[in-house]
Write an enzyme that holds these catalytic residues in place. Sequence first.
Site, PDB file in Angstrom:
ATOM      1  N   GLU A 136       0.837  -1.216   0.000  1.00 39.90           N
ATOM      2  CA  GLU A 136       0.000   0.000   0.000  1.00 39.90           C
ATOM      3  C   GLU A 136       0.867   1.261   0.000  1.00 39.90           C
ATOM      4  O   GLU A 136       1.860   1.325   0.741  1.00 39.90           O
ATOM      5  CB  GLU A 136      -0.900  -0.018   1.248  1.00 39.90           C
ATOM      6  CG  GLU A 136      -1.860   1.148   1.350  1.00 39.90           C
ATOM      7  CD  GLU A 136      -2.696   1.123   2.632  1.00 39.90           C
ATOM      8  OE1 GLU A 136      -2.319   0.388   3.572  1.00 39.90           O
ATOM      9  OE2 GLU A 136      -3.718   1.834   2.684  1.00 39.90           O
ATOM     10  N   CYS A 163      -5.706  -2.869   2.022  1.00 40.02           N
ATOM     11  CA  CYS A 163      -5.425  -2.885   3.459  1.00 40.02           C
ATOM     12  C   CYS A 163      -6.628  -3.109   4.370  1.00 40.02           C
ATOM     13  O   CYS A 163      -7.135  -4.216   4.455  1.00 40.02           O
ATOM     14  CB  CYS A 163      -4.677  -1.606   3.871  1.00 40.02           C
ATOM     15  SG  CYS A 163      -3.823  -1.882   5.408  1.00 40.02           S
ATOM     16  N   LYS A 204      -9.602   2.731  -2.272  1.00 39.51           N
ATOM     17  CA  LYS A 204      -9.772   1.987  -1.013  1.00 39.51           C
ATOM     18  C   LYS A 204     -11.182   2.215  -0.446  1.00 39.51           C
ATOM     19  O   LYS A 204     -11.584   3.358  -0.197  1.00 39.51           O
ATOM     20  CB  LYS A 204      -8.723   2.472  -0.018  1.00 39.51           C
ATOM     21  CG  LYS A 204      -8.647   1.731   1.305  1.00 39.51           C
ATOM     22  CD  LYS A 204      -7.423   2.222   2.099  1.00 39.51           C
ATOM     23  CE  LYS A 204      -7.255   1.475   3.415  1.00 39.51           C
ATOM     24  NZ  LYS A 204      -6.029   1.908   4.148  1.00 39.51           N
TER      25      LYS A 204
HETATM   26  N1  BAL Z   1      -3.834   0.522   7.156  1.00 41.00           N
HETATM   27  C1  BAL Z   1      -4.742   0.108   8.198  1.00 41.00           C
HETATM   28  C2  BAL Z   1      -4.141  -0.829   9.189  1.00 41.00           C
HETATM   29  C3  BAL Z   1      -4.821  -2.197   9.228  1.00 41.00           C
HETATM   30  O1  BAL Z   1      -5.845  -2.398   8.574  1.00 41.00           O
HETATM   31  O2  BAL Z   1      -4.328  -3.084   9.921  1.00 41.00           O
END
Ligand code: BAL
Length: 384
Positions: A116, A230, A193
């Site tokens: 990401e 993510c 996203k």
């Molecule tokens: N970037 C968000 C952190 C996670 O979903 O663990």
Amino acid sequence: MSEIKEFERLEDILDKNLTGSNYETVRQLLYGRAVEQIDLKTIPFNRNLQVEAYRIPCPEEQLRKPRNVRIGLFQNQIPVPATSKIQYMKNALYKLAEEAIETSQKSGVNIFCFQEAWNMPFAFCTREKYPWSEYAESAQYGPTTKFLQELAKNYNMVIISPILERDETHSDTIWNTAVIIDNHGDYLGKHRKNHIPRVGDFNESTYYFEGNTGHPVFETEFGKIAVNICYGRHHPLNWLAFGLNGAEIVFNPSATTGGLSEPLWGIEARNAAIANGYFTCAINRVGTETFEHEFTSGNGKPAHKDFGHFYGSSYVAAPDGSRTPGLSRTKNGLLVTEVDLNMCRQVKDHWGFQMTQRLDLYADLLARAVKSDFQPQIIKKSNC
Ligand code: BAL
């Protein structure tokens, strides 16, 4: 949850402490059917990059030929300090990227995916708008896409490039976006996203809003692919939607830290592969990124200058529940995995999850649950 720092990866602990049938029993219960290791030793590449290669085969069919595709997942830490000038950081990352893509080409990779927001520090913990918003660029015409289009064309490779997008057409708004470039070097499209975290230091909602591109599946010469960015991995309906749109491989480019999510990491993308009958590819950043100014997490704990440790551990999971070992928790790495896309339909036929998923039942419940007068279906003992 306390952060675990002192080991390279889970598989090493199993290797060191279990032998013979004990090791195989535990490995099989943890990771399913064994995947085959591919020997890439004959391929010359940068030795400080951990390169691992596996094959996840499936039974041959009488009428369909195998549809073998090689996937390359690249995890890396930022090569220069997070506080470096933007162009200096981008150039250093472009150099790393070129090496990884060249190594991938030598390893026969067809589809390559970055982590990401790969072309910048993951600075969203700071809540600072500058300089971090300056990393945002046009998905289709920006310098990062332009740089990768050349490589995709030269190496006949589909490249998935998750970046910070600047939408100049709509008031210069910013999005967390995955750009898809096909193996002819053409811009195929993008996905924004869908789910934006408000947890711990993941203050991404300060910078961008929930995506508005739905659940696109991109038809490439190497199969139908999608990108679940993510935090979207925590949302089973997000995975379901890509499956309903026909995805055969769903990439999950991530940036997440040990203190927040590590025990969940091996579950979510792998469960999505099983439930939706497709392959999933979980890619996480590595390293610790330190910023100039302190920030707090709003939990009473002391102010700090970093997110914590991004624990890498990238892996590929198959619809039959098997998965590759993870890459390192601390080093840059390239995971090459050959999969036969025929497995998607084989597993759907075997388990029947798609035949029995009762979408009508859930569509009705969801349609009611979104209404302000929703009444949960709770059965209580009557007072009479
Ligand atoms: N970037 C968000 C952190 C996670 O979903 O663990």
